[in-house]
Structures are given as structure tokens and as C-alpha cells.
Design a protein around this motif. Sequence first.
Motif, PDB file in Angstrom:
ATOM      1  N   PRO B  22      95.986  29.370  73.657  1.00  0.00           N
ATOM      2  CA  PRO B  22      94.246  28.939  72.973  1.00  0.00           C
ATOM      3  C   PRO B  22      94.213  27.878  74.093  1.00  0.00           C
ATOM      4  O   PRO B  22      92.246  27.750  73.818  1.00  0.00           O
ATOM      5  N   PHE B  23      94.479  26.751  74.378  1.00  0.00           N
ATOM      6  CA  PHE B  23      93.377  26.112  74.988  1.00  0.00           C
ATOM      7  C   PHE B  23      92.894  26.424  76.318  1.00  0.00           C
ATOM      8  O   PHE B  23      91.660  25.708  76.204  1.00  0.00           O
ATOM      9  N   ALA B  26      90.084  28.170  74.639  1.00  0.00           N
ATOM     10  CA  ALA B  26      88.593  27.412  74.006  1.00  0.00           C
ATOM     11  C   ALA B  26      88.286  26.503  75.368  1.00  0.00           C
ATOM     12  O   ALA B  26      86.656  26.130  75.051  1.00  0.00           O
ATOM     13  N   MET B  27      89.120  25.739  76.062  1.00  0.00           N
ATOM     14  CA  MET B  27      88.191  25.900  77.297  1.00  0.00           C
ATOM     15  C   MET B  27      87.476  25.789  77.764  1.00  0.00           C
ATOM     16  O   MET B  27      85.704  25.761  77.952  1.00  0.00           O
ATOM     17  N   ILE B  30      84.011  26.411  75.292  1.00  0.00           N
ATOM     18  CA  ILE B  30      83.597  25.478  74.899  1.00  0.00           C
ATOM     19  C   ILE B  30      82.341  24.611  76.630  1.00  0.00           C
ATOM     20  O   ILE B  30      81.401  24.333  75.962  1.00  0.00           O
ATOM     21  N   VAL B  31      83.516  23.721  77.269  1.00  0.00           N
ATOM     22  CA  VAL B  31      83.424  23.078  77.949  1.00  0.00           C
ATOM     23  C   VAL B  31      82.361  23.727  78.749  1.00  0.00           C
ATOM     24  O   VAL B  31      80.975  22.779  79.150  1.00  0.00           O
ATOM     25  N   VAL B  34      79.248  22.978  76.977  1.00  0.00           N
ATOM     26  CA  VAL B  34      78.448  21.442  77.076  1.00  0.00           C
ATOM     27  C   VAL B  34      77.980  20.986  77.838  1.00  0.00           C
ATOM     28  O   VAL B  34      77.042  20.119  78.487  1.00  0.00           O
ATOM     29  N   THR B  37      74.313  22.564  78.504  1.00  0.00           N
ATOM     30  CA  THR B  37      73.678  21.523  77.635  1.00  0.00           C
ATOM     31  C   THR B  37      72.998  20.367  77.953  1.00  0.00           C
ATOM     32  O   THR B  37      71.876  19.944  78.393  1.00  0.00           O
ATOM     33  N   LEU B  38      74.089  20.069  78.644  1.00  0.00           N
ATOM     34  CA  LEU B  38      73.528  18.184  79.400  1.00  0.00           C
ATOM     35  C   LEU B  38      72.604  18.675  80.454  1.00  0.00           C
ATOM     36  O   LEU B  38      71.879  17.940  80.716  1.00  0.00           O
ATOM     37  N   MET B  62      79.544  24.966  87.969  1.00  0.00           N
ATOM     38  CA  MET B  62      80.690  23.598  87.670  1.00  0.00           C
ATOM     39  C   MET B  62      81.520  24.195  87.069  1.00  0.00           C
ATOM     40  O   MET B  62      82.690  23.738  87.588  1.00  0.00           O
ATOM     41  N   ASN B 170      92.729  16.038  89.167  1.00  0.00           N
ATOM     42  CA  ASN B 170      91.422  15.486  88.165  1.00  0.00           C
ATOM     43  C   ASN B 170      90.473  14.707  88.932  1.00  0.00           C
ATOM     44  O   ASN B 170      89.439  15.492  87.779  1.00  0.00           O
TER      45      ASN B 170
END
Lengths: 261, 256
Positions: B22-23, B26-27, B30-31, B34, B37-38, B62, B170
Motif C-alpha cells: 500500500p505504501f 500510494a506513493m 500521489i507524489v 504533487v 502540480t508544483l 522526475m 535519499n
Amino acid sequence: MNPVRLVTTGGALAYRALFNWTTPAMYAGTLLAGPAFQLIFFAYLGRQLQVADDRFFIVGNAVLAASTACVFGGTLAVGNERRYGTLGHVLLSPRSRTAIFAGRVLPYAGNGLLIAAFTLTVGTAALGLRIPLAALPGIVLALATGSLACAFFGLTLGAVGLRFRDVWVVSNVAASLLLLLTGVNVPRSGLPPWMATVGEFLPITHAAEAARTLAAGRGFGAAAPALGAELLVGTGYALLAVLLLKIFEAESRRRASLETL
Amino acid sequence: MTTLRMLAIGTLLHAKHLSRSPFEVAMALIVPLVQATLAVHLFRSGDGSHRLIEAAVGAGLMGIWASVLTGSGGAIQNQRWQGTLEMIMLAPRRPVTVILPITAATAVTGMYALLATLAWGRIVYGIRIELAHPAAFLAAAVACVLGLGMFGLLLASTFVLLRNANALANPLDYPIWLLSGMLVPITVLPSWTLPVAAVLPTTWGARALREATVGGPVWPSIGICLAIGAVCLVVGGYCLTVFERRARVTATLALS
């Protein structure tokens, strides 16, 4: 244990035990290098698109740099208790939950301040921004206020983690939304009104505004309203976190789902 | 089992595995939206309002890189946590053939980011999806997936030795986005960054996609992206074998 010791020593112990990124490699890589690279990326993008000057991106992203430590820290402060099987022990304690969890926020806020200051230093040195010396105390205050508000925001997300199993989704999405909605990288005048309105109620938004005002040399008086708004937002999240922790704790006990992963 | 079949089945297996988290789902959902949009609002705020499709494509790329980077960082570590690293390393195949499908799967699932950001741009912001070379765009997207998957393998191979591979992975999002010109043209960067950018497959993948979108010689960029990707595959495969042997000798393979 007196309340002050509960908040300070308890908070420090919880930070060492629950924050996953305290090893030197993880700390430097994730919390120092990551935000610095983010700042440089947006500064170059802003230059190329002529969205705003370097000050806008350097100061804004420095304030935002605290969010990684604070949002994920707050989430870990609650989430990792459950992961390590110690949440039940904490909730069985006869001491005030508010004091216990408020103590946990402080190290994350301090950590956030350190990261934000580091990012600002790197950004100004790498991109050649001059900040008036007289503005530095005010900027540090703005960074500290933003970090504290962000840490309480993170604790609120951590409280939500008592209800939803996969709290990482919530915190990762929240961190992404902070990037978009706080006006750190897109001027709020360039956002749709509803996004700008949502940003008003998020941490970082007002702290970034205050820090930019101070960096522009407009004095503490001009930045004070934005600092006050950031404090208000932080207080709001602190109250919300306490409320949600109480509600979800009771709910988790009732449903016997306290330590369900 | 032929090597190609093994790679294909392995990629499918790991893509299915990712889709059960699920992680991850979802990532992945959604990400990228976002980020798109940015990017769109940033381009609109500045003087890039006529280049919104470039913003959508750049944000999608990206997303692919973010997926590959997360996947590469976790390729070894996740196997350690699941207790399956020894088993896959004991397989009677070269380590490269069992690790490459993991990074390739992240690139394949990352493709969603490109599709999603284009759809998001069209539906929400009314961006007209007018591609200069539609067929070449498709080829460039596939080349990106292959090139980035092979680059991911090179990263994953170096992570065999590291307990905290995520510490390296990271902070690598933004430097690669910047150096590869996914949203910022590399010509505006300091000159010393250009040689670094030139050896990244992501640079040529991004260039191929941009040229397919706005016009330009797409195929040479695709060729260079795949060629650098192939070099990453060879070097990554060699490193993986050497590091795996070293980890066995020092008995650190499963330590996390």
C-alpha cells in the motif's frame, strides 16, 4: 520524575531510541545533504524561470529544511513505539501523555532548527546571498518557530498513525504537500486561492514569510505578524495532536488495535 | 530458462510485489501528481507558461527517477529485511540477473509517473499534449526505463556493502534531477557540472523525451542513453559479483 525532567530527559531518551536517522551516514545524507540539494535545485529552477530572486528560494527552502526531521520525527515518535512493541508500556504509564509527547517534540524541533540553519548557511555560501547581520537573530527565531510548529504538525501525523496502520504514507504525502502549499517554492500569489488558503493553516508558510521579510532587511516589526501567525499555527497543531492522541488511544484500547501493524 | 526470460519474469514478479505494498502504491500514485502540480505552477508563475508540457514531462521523468532511486536503495536492503538476500544470492545465476529485475521493476512502475503527470496536466490544467514526434516519444520513454533501470543496478551494486544504503540514496533525488536537466536546462548550471551530466543516462533520457516533445534529434539521445545504460549494466554486474563475494568472505551479506 518531575514534569520538567519528564519532558526533557524523557524527550531526549525517546529521540535516541525512536528516531531512525541518528547514525552519522543517515543524518548527513538525509537531513543535511538532501535539503541543501533541494535548495540549490529550486534556486536554479527559479533563476531559469525568473519566478523570484535567489533570496526567495534560499530562505524559503532553509525554513522548509526543518520539515524532514520534524514531520518524520513526529511520526516516528509515535509510530516506532508501536513498531518496537513499547506503545502499550508508554500508555500504561501513570504520567501525563501530554507531557510525555510534548517532550518528544522538543528534540525534533531543535534538530529541525539545526538543519535549517545548516541549509541556510550552505545556500547563502553556495549562491552568494548576503543577509544583513542585524537580521540574523530574527531569522533564527523564525527558523525556530517554523521548526516547532512543524514538529507539532509531525506529532499530529504521528497521532493519526494510531488510527491508520501505514503512517508512512501520511507523512510522506504531508511532506510533499508542504513543498507545494507553503509558498516556499511557488509564490503564494501564483497558487490557486484554495491552495493558498490551505497553506495558511500549514506550518512553515508564515515562518518562511517572516524569514524572507527579515532577510530583506525590513526589520523585526515587519516580520512580527507572520511570526505570530506561525506560533498560532504551531499551537493549533499542538492542541490537535493532544486531542487526537487522547481520542485514538481510547479508540485503540476499545478496538484492541493498539499494537496492530 | 533463457536469461531474457528470467529477466522478464523477474521484473514482472518484482513489479507485482511492489503493487502489493500500500505504501509503494500510494506513493507512486500521489507524489508524481504533487510534483506535476508544483512544476506547472512554477512554470506559470515565471516565464515558462508556454512550456507547460515540458513541465509535465519533466515532472514525470522526475517520478521515474525517484522510483528507481528508492528501489535501488532498497533493492538489497529490502531483501535483507525479508531474509531473502542469501537465497537469491545462492541462485545458480549471476547476481546481476537476480538484482537487475528489481531495479527494472521500479523503473517500469515509475513509468506510471510519466503517464500520470501527462494525464494530470491534460485533465486538470488543460495542457495540450502535442508531441513533435509521438513514436519517438514512446521509444524515448522505453529507453528511459531501460537506461534508468540499468543505472539503478549500478547504484544497487554499490549498496551491497552498505548497511544504510538509503543514506546514500535519499539525497540523490535533487542532484540527478538538476544535473540531468529534467526541469532546469543544464546550460544554466555551472560549467564544471556539464561533464558529470554528460555521463548520466538520465541526462540523455531527459533530452530524448524533451526533443520528442518539442522537436529535435531524438534518436542519437536515445542511443547514448542506452549505451551509457549498458556500461552501467556491465560495471554494475562486475561490482555486484565482486561485492557479493567480499560480503560472503566477511560474512556481512545479511547484516542490516
